[in-house]
Design a protein around this motif. Structure first.
Motif, PDB file in Angstrom:
ATOM      1  N   GLN A  31       0.829  -1.192   0.000  1.00 26.62           N
ATOM      2  CA  GLN A  31       0.000   0.000   0.000  1.00 26.62           C
ATOM      3  C   GLN A  31       0.872   1.254   0.000  1.00 26.62           C
ATOM      4  OE1 GLN A  31      -2.744   0.143   3.257  1.00 26.62           O
ATOM      5  NE2 GLN A  31      -4.022   1.722   2.329  1.00 26.62           N
ATOM      6  N   ASN A  32       0.501   2.244  -0.821  1.00 21.61           N
ATOM      7  CA  ASN A  32       1.175   3.531  -0.925  1.00 21.61           C
ATOM      8  C   ASN A  32       2.623   3.415  -1.407  1.00 21.61           C
ATOM      9  OD1 ASN A  32      -1.159   4.815   0.120  1.00 21.61           O
ATOM     10  ND2 ASN A  32      -0.457   4.439   2.222  1.00 21.61           N
ATOM     11  N   VAL A  33       2.977   2.305  -2.060  1.00 23.21           N
ATOM     12  CA  VAL A  33       4.312   2.117  -2.617  1.00 23.21           C
ATOM     13  C   VAL A  33       4.167   1.798  -4.099  1.00 23.21           C
ATOM     14  CG1 VAL A  33       6.432   0.744  -2.574  1.00 23.21           C
ATOM     15  CG2 VAL A  33       5.265   1.312  -0.425  1.00 23.21           C
ATOM     16  N   SER A  34       4.958   2.479  -4.923  1.00 25.01           N
ATOM     17  CA  SER A  34       4.897   2.264  -6.364  1.00 25.01           C
ATOM     18  C   SER A  34       5.282   0.823  -6.705  1.00 25.01           C
ATOM     19  CB  SER A  34       5.837   3.237  -7.073  1.00 25.01           C
ATOM     20  OG  SER A  34       5.869   2.989  -8.461  1.00 25.01           O
ATOM     21  N   ASP A  35       4.671   0.263  -7.758  1.00 26.11           N
ATOM     22  CA  ASP A  35       5.002  -1.115  -8.136  1.00 26.11           C
ATOM     23  C   ASP A  35       6.372  -1.217  -8.791  1.00 26.11           C
ATOM     24  OD1 ASP A  35       4.491   0.122 -10.534  1.00 26.11           O
ATOM     25  OD2 ASP A  35       3.149  -1.423 -11.299  1.00 26.11           O
ATOM     26  N   PHE A  36       6.912  -0.060  -9.258  1.00 28.99           N
ATOM     27  CA  PHE A  36       8.271  -0.054  -9.780  1.00 28.99           C
ATOM     28  C   PHE A  36       8.813   1.379  -9.761  1.00 28.99           C
ATOM     29  CE2 PHE A  36      11.405   0.461 -13.174  1.00 28.99           C
ATOM     30  CZ  PHE A  36      12.293  -0.566 -12.852  1.00 28.99           C
ATOM     31  N   PHE A  37       9.984   1.545  -9.143  1.00 34.73           N
ATOM     32  CA  PHE A  37      10.642   2.861  -9.132  1.00 34.73           C
ATOM     33  C   PHE A  37      12.138   2.648  -8.946  1.00 34.73           C
ATOM     34  CE2 PHE A  37       9.607   1.839  -4.780  1.00 34.73           C
ATOM     35  CZ  PHE A  37      10.696   2.261  -4.033  1.00 34.73           C
ATOM     36  N   GLY A  38      12.901   3.619  -9.396  1.00 30.09           N
ATOM     37  CA  GLY A  38      14.350   3.490  -9.273  1.00 30.09           C
ATOM     38  C   GLY A  38      15.081   4.738  -9.723  1.00 30.09           C
ATOM     39  N   VAL A  39      16.396   4.717  -9.551  1.00 28.96           N
ATOM     40  CA  VAL A  39      17.245   5.846  -9.891  1.00 28.96           C
ATOM     41  C   VAL A  39      18.518   5.318 -10.549  1.00 28.96           C
ATOM     42  CG1 VAL A  39      18.388   5.876  -7.640  1.00 28.96           C
ATOM     43  CG2 VAL A  39      18.312   7.960  -9.015  1.00 28.96           C
ATOM     44  N   LEU A  40      19.038   6.086 -11.505  1.00 26.24           N
ATOM     45  CA  LEU A  40      20.285   5.759 -12.189  1.00 26.24           C
ATOM     46  C   LEU A  40      21.339   6.764 -11.750  1.00 26.24           C
ATOM     47  CD1 LEU A  40      21.367   3.761 -14.366  1.00 26.24           C
ATOM     48  CD2 LEU A  40      20.905   5.546 -16.063  1.00 26.24           C
ATOM     49  N   GLU A  41      22.536   6.270 -11.377  1.00 26.27           N
ATOM     50  CA  GLU A  41      23.587   7.134 -10.852  1.00 26.27           C
ATOM     51  C   GLU A  41      24.882   6.967 -11.636  1.00 26.27           C
ATOM     52  OE1 GLU A  41      24.161   6.404  -6.722  1.00 26.27           O
ATOM     53  OE2 GLU A  41      22.209   7.252  -6.117  1.00 26.27           O
ATOM     54  N   VAL A  42      25.566   8.074 -11.857  1.00 25.85           N
ATOM     55  CA  VAL A  42      26.908   8.084 -12.442  1.00 25.85           C
ATOM     56  C   VAL A  42      27.863   8.650 -11.403  1.00 25.85           C
ATOM     57  CG1 VAL A  42      28.392   9.030 -14.241  1.00 25.85           C
ATOM     58  CG2 VAL A  42      26.058   8.338 -14.791  1.00 25.85           C
ATOM     59  N   ASP A  43      28.855   7.838 -11.033  1.00 25.72           N
ATOM     60  CA  ASP A  43      29.816   8.237 -10.002  1.00 25.72           C
ATOM     61  C   ASP A  43      29.117   8.709  -8.738  1.00 25.72           C
ATOM     62  OD1 ASP A  43      31.851   7.581 -11.709  1.00 25.72           O
ATOM     63  OD2 ASP A  43      32.337   9.650 -12.274  1.00 25.72           O
ATOM     64  N   GLY A  44      28.028   8.042  -8.395  1.00 21.93           N
ATOM     65  CA  GLY A  44      27.300   8.361  -7.174  1.00 21.93           C
ATOM     66  C   GLY A  44      26.368   9.544  -7.285  1.00 21.93           C
ATOM     67  N   VAL A  45      26.246  10.129  -8.476  1.00 22.54           N
ATOM     68  CA  VAL A  45      25.370  11.289  -8.674  1.00 22.54           C
ATOM     69  C   VAL A  45      24.103  10.848  -9.405  1.00 22.54           C
ATOM     70  CG1 VAL A  45      25.148  13.555  -9.754  1.00 22.54           C
ATOM     71  CG2 VAL A  45      27.334  12.855  -8.751  1.00 22.54           C
ATOM     72  N   SER A  46      22.940  11.132  -8.836  1.00 21.90           N
ATOM     73  CA  SER A  46      21.670  10.764  -9.448  1.00 21.90           C
ATOM     74  C   SER A  46      21.460  11.556 -10.733  1.00 21.90           C
ATOM     75  CB  SER A  46      20.526  11.030  -8.464  1.00 21.90           C
ATOM     76  OG  SER A  46      19.274  10.831  -9.076  1.00 21.90           O
ATOM     77  N   ILE A  47      21.179  10.831 -11.851  1.00 26.59           N
ATOM     78  CA  ILE A  47      20.990  11.528 -13.134  1.00 26.59           C
ATOM     79  C   ILE A  47      19.578  11.390 -13.682  1.00 26.59           C
ATOM     80  CG2 ILE A  47      23.433  11.298 -13.706  1.00 26.59           C
ATOM     81  CD1 ILE A  47      22.632   9.065 -15.668  1.00 26.59           C
ATOM     82  N   ILE A  48      18.814  10.354 -13.284  1.00 29.03           N
ATOM     83  CA  ILE A  48      17.441  10.211 -13.766  1.00 29.03           C
ATOM     84  C   ILE A  48      16.636   9.371 -12.785  1.00 29.03           C
ATOM     85  CG2 ILE A  48      17.876   8.142 -15.170  1.00 29.03           C
ATOM     86  CD1 ILE A  48      15.961   9.417 -17.277  1.00 29.03           C
ATOM     87  N   TYR A  49      15.359   9.729 -12.609  1.00 29.61           N
ATOM     88  CA  TYR A  49      14.472   9.032 -11.671  1.00 29.61           C
ATOM     89  C   TYR A  49      13.245   8.520 -12.412  1.00 29.61           C
ATOM     90  CZ  TYR A  49      11.075   8.314  -7.921  1.00 29.61           C
ATOM     91  OH  TYR A  49      10.132   7.777  -7.078  1.00 29.61           O
ATOM     92  N   CYS A  50      12.800   7.323 -12.008  1.00 34.27           N
ATOM     93  CA  CYS A  50      11.657   6.673 -12.665  1.00 34.27           C
ATOM     94  C   CYS A  50      10.664   6.177 -11.626  1.00 34.27           C
ATOM     95  CB  CYS A  50      12.184   5.511 -13.523  1.00 34.27           C
ATOM     96  SG  CYS A  50      10.940   4.262 -13.931  1.00 34.27           S
ATOM     97  N   ASP A  51       9.363   6.381 -11.869  1.00 33.02           N
ATOM     98  CA  ASP A  51       8.293   5.899 -10.995  1.00 33.02           C
ATOM     99  C   ASP A  51       7.132   5.482 -11.884  1.00 33.02           C
ATOM    100  OD1 ASP A  51       6.086   5.555  -9.330  1.00 33.02           O
ATOM    101  OD2 ASP A  51       6.718   7.132  -7.946  1.00 33.02           O
ATOM    102  N   ASN A  52       6.910   4.176 -11.991  1.00 34.93           N
ATOM    103  CA  ASN A  52       5.903   3.660 -12.914  1.00 34.93           C
ATOM    104  C   ASN A  52       4.482   3.968 -12.449  1.00 34.93           C
ATOM    105  OD1 ASN A  52       4.884   2.024 -15.170  1.00 34.93           O
ATOM    106  ND2 ASN A  52       4.325   0.532 -13.592  1.00 34.93           N
ATOM    107  N   SER A  53       4.168   3.749 -11.194  1.00 34.16           N
ATOM    108  CA  SER A  53       2.804   3.947 -10.700  1.00 34.16           C
ATOM    109  C   SER A  53       2.347   5.391 -10.868  1.00 34.16           C
ATOM    110  CB  SER A  53       2.701   3.531  -9.233  1.00 34.16           C
ATOM    111  OG  SER A  53       2.910   2.136  -9.095  1.00 34.16           O
ATOM    112  N   ASN A  54       3.235   6.327 -10.600  1.00 35.89           N
ATOM    113  CA  ASN A  54       2.885   7.750 -10.701  1.00 35.89           C
ATOM    114  C   ASN A  54       3.256   8.353 -12.046  1.00 35.89           C
ATOM    115  OD1 ASN A  54       1.920   8.163  -7.887  1.00 35.89           O
ATOM    116  ND2 ASN A  54       4.021   7.613  -7.382  1.00 35.89           N
TER     117      ASN A  54
END
Length: 441
Positions: A31-54
């Motif tokens: 409940q209240n959690v996306s069915d798929f989400f994640g982040v891609l990082e280069v050298d520890g720096v976040s470059i793109i974020y994804c959230d399927n449910s939202n």
């Protein structure tokens, strides 16, 4: 010295390593959690974020916005379709293996590392089920390894799938480094910038450990340690964590216990800070450059001294002001007592000044001590006249609030009453209104 230079050059050469990692989570019936989400990082720096449910997919660096703008459909399809479907199927597979029901989640962190100088590529892929390590891919052996007994059944299933093994190897060895180099070329000014720190030696008390503190460096791929005679030491050394600053730089420290270090041996110790891609920064253990709390406390006291003095002066001013007010009140009260005791007869001049300069006190005198007021008016008509002339308000309140005294004044001292009526008609009018007997007299 020659050996030291070789070590420094070797460390600098092997430290230029870059990474591309993803951290994704898939869930089922949470409940209240996306069915798929994640982040891609280069050298520890976040470059793109994804959230399927939202239905959110957003670049998190300015340079990444250009890449995303040219490949929007590819990234959208990867987030909302391909990866989310793969994770949904894996969770259902695991639940079937373990006869699970209800809510569960699957996590993956994986990617590649590329050495800019040697060209060596390494990769990893790890899975966790319900928060516990589950499976790990070995790129050298091209097999999956179970991280817990329950995962053995999945390990055999995946290792017997040549297509899955081939796709995993292709992703880690070729596609991932390829994407990493693309990102590095676009975000070079941001990702590959180097900011050197300021290095300080700190100590709370003479017997406390000496802390070698580095702050303001970027990126966070750094190391700091103590050496003795050119070799890293571990005994009596306490390493701190890398912490972020507010300006997107970092700080870290390492403590050295000096209780067992003799003054003669201090020169044999130094602190070394290493940052990826740059030469080492070395600071000798030297009492002359150590910053201590004793100095800081003295500076703190010196800074607060003017504030303390100002506060003291303010309190002193307040005390003096209170004293002056109390003195004036006491003086006024003494005049009342003097007039009351002496009935206003023996000191007509004082009574005149009292009526003129303190009309409120005169009013209370007339109201609370009518006999004295009568004697004052009878035996000192000149003062009464001046009282009515120079302080008509007080005379008015006298007539209004002490009609009996006014009556006796009119009866026993008609001349004073006549002067009062002539020179203060308002007071006489109120006296006649509120005390008709006095008016008739």
């Amino acid at each position: 010295m020659k050996t030291l230079m070789i070590l420094l050059l070797c460390h600098t050469a092997t430290a230029v390593t870059h990474s591309l990692m993803d951290f994704v989570t898939g869930s089922s019936r949470l409940q209240n959690v996306s069915d798929f989400f994640g982040v891609l990082e280069v050298d520890g720096v976040s470059i793109i974020y994804c959230d399927n449910s939202n239905k959110i997919i957003e670049p998190r660096q300015d340079w990444m916005k250009l890449i995303f703008g040219n490949n929007t459909e590819q990234y959208t399809n990867l987030c909302f379709v391909e990866e989310s479907v793969i994770f949904r199927n894996m969770i259902q597979e695991f639940m079937r293996y373990f006869n699970h029901r209800g809510a569960h989640f699957l996590q993956r962190n994986g990617g590649c590392q590329w050495d800019e100088n040697t060209g060596e590529v390494t990769g990893t892929a790890q899975f966790a089920y319900d928060g516990e390590g589950f499976l790990e891919f070995d790129l050298q052996k091209l097999t999956y390894r179970a991280l817990k007994p329950e995962a053995t059944i999945v390990q055999h299933q995946w290792n017997n799938n040549p297509g899955l093994i081939k796709v995993t190897e292709e992703t880690l060895r070729r596609l991932c480094p390829q994407q990493l180099k693309l990102f590095l070329s676009h975000g070079k000014s941001s990702l590959q910038r180097k900011v050197l720190p300021s290095l300080s030696l700190l100590q709370k008390t003479p017997s406390s450990p000496v802390s070698c503190h580095a702050t303001g460096f970027y990126p966070d791929r750094a190391a700091i340690f103590w050496r003795k005679d050119g070799g890293e030491i571990h005994e009596g050394v306490d390493h701190g964590e890398i912490l972020p600053n507010n300006d997107e730089t970092f700080q870290m420290s390492v403590d050295l216990n000096i209780l067992s270090v003799t003054p003669e041996d201090w020169r044999r110790y130094d602190c070394v800070f290493q940052l990826s891609g740059v030469s080492d920064i070395i600071t000798k253990l030297n009492k002359a450059i150590i910053k201590t709390n004793l100095v800081n406390n003295k500076t703190h006291i010196d800074a607060e001294l003017p504030i303390i003095i100002a506060a003291f002066v303010l309190v002193l001013i307040i005390i003096v002001a209170i004293g002056i007010v109390a003195y004036k009140k006491k003086k006024a009260a003494s005049i009342i007592i003097e007039l009351d005791g002496r009935s206003g007869t023996e000191s007509p001049d004082s009574a005149q000044r009292f009526a003129t300069e303190s009309p409120d006190s005169a009013q209370r005198f007339a109201t609370e001590s009518p006999d004295s007021a009568q004697r004052f008016a009878t035996e000192s008509p000149d003062s009464a006249q001046r009282f009515a002339t120079e302080s008509p308000d007080s005379a008015q309140r006298f007539a209004t609030e002490s009609p009996d005294s006014a009556q006796r004044l009119a009866t026993e001292s008609p001349d004073s009453a006549q002067k009062l009526a002539t020179e203060s008609p308002d007071s006489a009018q109120r006296s006649g209104t509120e005390s008709p007997d006095s008016a008739q007299s």
